[in-house]
Design a protein around this motif. Sequence first.
Motif, PDB file in Angstrom:
ATOM      1  N   ILE A  83      -4.910  -9.451  -5.439  1.00 35.03           N
ATOM      2  CA  ILE A  83      -5.083  -8.412  -4.542  1.00 35.03           C
ATOM      3  C   ILE A  83      -3.939  -7.361  -4.472  1.00 35.03           C
ATOM      4  CG2 ILE A  83      -5.429  -7.928  -1.915  1.00 35.03           C
ATOM      5  CD1 ILE A  83      -7.091 -10.166  -1.729  1.00 35.03           C
ATOM      6  N   GLN A  85      -1.850  -6.715  -6.976  1.00 35.27           N
ATOM      7  CA  GLN A  85      -1.890  -5.859  -8.031  1.00 35.27           C
ATOM      8  C   GLN A  85      -2.948  -4.848  -7.982  1.00 35.27           C
ATOM      9  OE1 GLN A  85       0.082  -6.152 -10.575  1.00 35.27           O
ATOM     10  NE2 GLN A  85      -0.512  -4.302 -11.256  1.00 35.27           N
ATOM     11  N   ILE A  86      -4.067  -5.255  -7.454  1.00 28.98           N
ATOM     12  CA  ILE A  86      -5.094  -4.434  -7.231  1.00 28.98           C
ATOM     13  C   ILE A  86      -4.868  -2.993  -6.314  1.00 28.98           C
ATOM     14  CG2 ILE A  86      -7.460  -3.657  -6.191  1.00 28.98           C
ATOM     15  CD1 ILE A  86      -8.289  -6.580  -7.014  1.00 28.98           C
ATOM     16  N   ASN A  89      -2.418  -0.781  -7.888  1.00 28.01           N
ATOM     17  CA  ASN A  89      -3.027   0.081  -8.920  1.00 28.01           C
ATOM     18  C   ASN A  89      -3.789   1.327  -8.428  1.00 28.01           C
ATOM     19  OD1 ASN A  89      -1.937  -1.144 -11.449  1.00 28.01           O
ATOM     20  ND2 ASN A  89      -3.714  -2.591 -11.481  1.00 28.01           N
TER      21      ASN A  89
END
Length: 243
Positions: A83, A85-86, A89
């Motif tokens: 989560i 990393q999401i 990004n």
Amino acid sequence: MLFLQLPLLAALLPGSVNAEDPVELQVRLGCELSSSESAKGFMQAALEGSDFLSFQNTTWVPSPEGGEQAQKVCDLLNLYEGIKQIVENLMSKTCPRFLLGILDAGKTYLQRQVRPEAWLSSSSILGSGRLMLVCHVSGFYPMSIWVMWMRGEQEQLDSKRDDVLPNADGTWYVRVILEVEAEDAVGLSCHVKHSSLGDQDLILNWGHSLSMNLIILAVVVPLILLIVLVLWFKRRWSYRGIP
């Protein structure tokens, strides 16, 4: 944002007084673009209308208003590397690309130059012997424009400019009014300056079209009469030569 709300709810509900009570959770994620076209992302969450936590430098950070509960939720969320990393990004890549794409798509529209159209009208002011001259300017973009009644190079400071109003097609319209004595209207002109015109001002002379018509009539009518007279004499003399 369901991928984020579910872990947040999972962290909040077990600690609630009653797990069946509704929980109001608000999540805000986006990015801001500076003049240098560098984007800064942000992600914040609020619980029951108060700041609860935010995402900073790849880490969930509790808000001061969130207290101990916010700290516990952040400790739990920081375990979800996927989560994090999401969200990272979305903040640093997806949002800036989307925002720059919108700006590029709208740049041509926002920077377009549309030349104005202008025309003059007048009306008599009853019982005063004065005229109300109106200079209409329409269809121009961008909005900034300079319109003034002038006599030669002298600005007529009594000119009254209305507010610039939008047209249905996204261009603009304005009119400038000047009241003068009827005999003083000769020699006036409306000057328009706009970025779409470059250095070439748009100038409309009051009575110019009427003067041109009078000049044309003064030249053409005598010419036609002269031609008719020559043909008549030529025809008459030709008949005299017949025995």
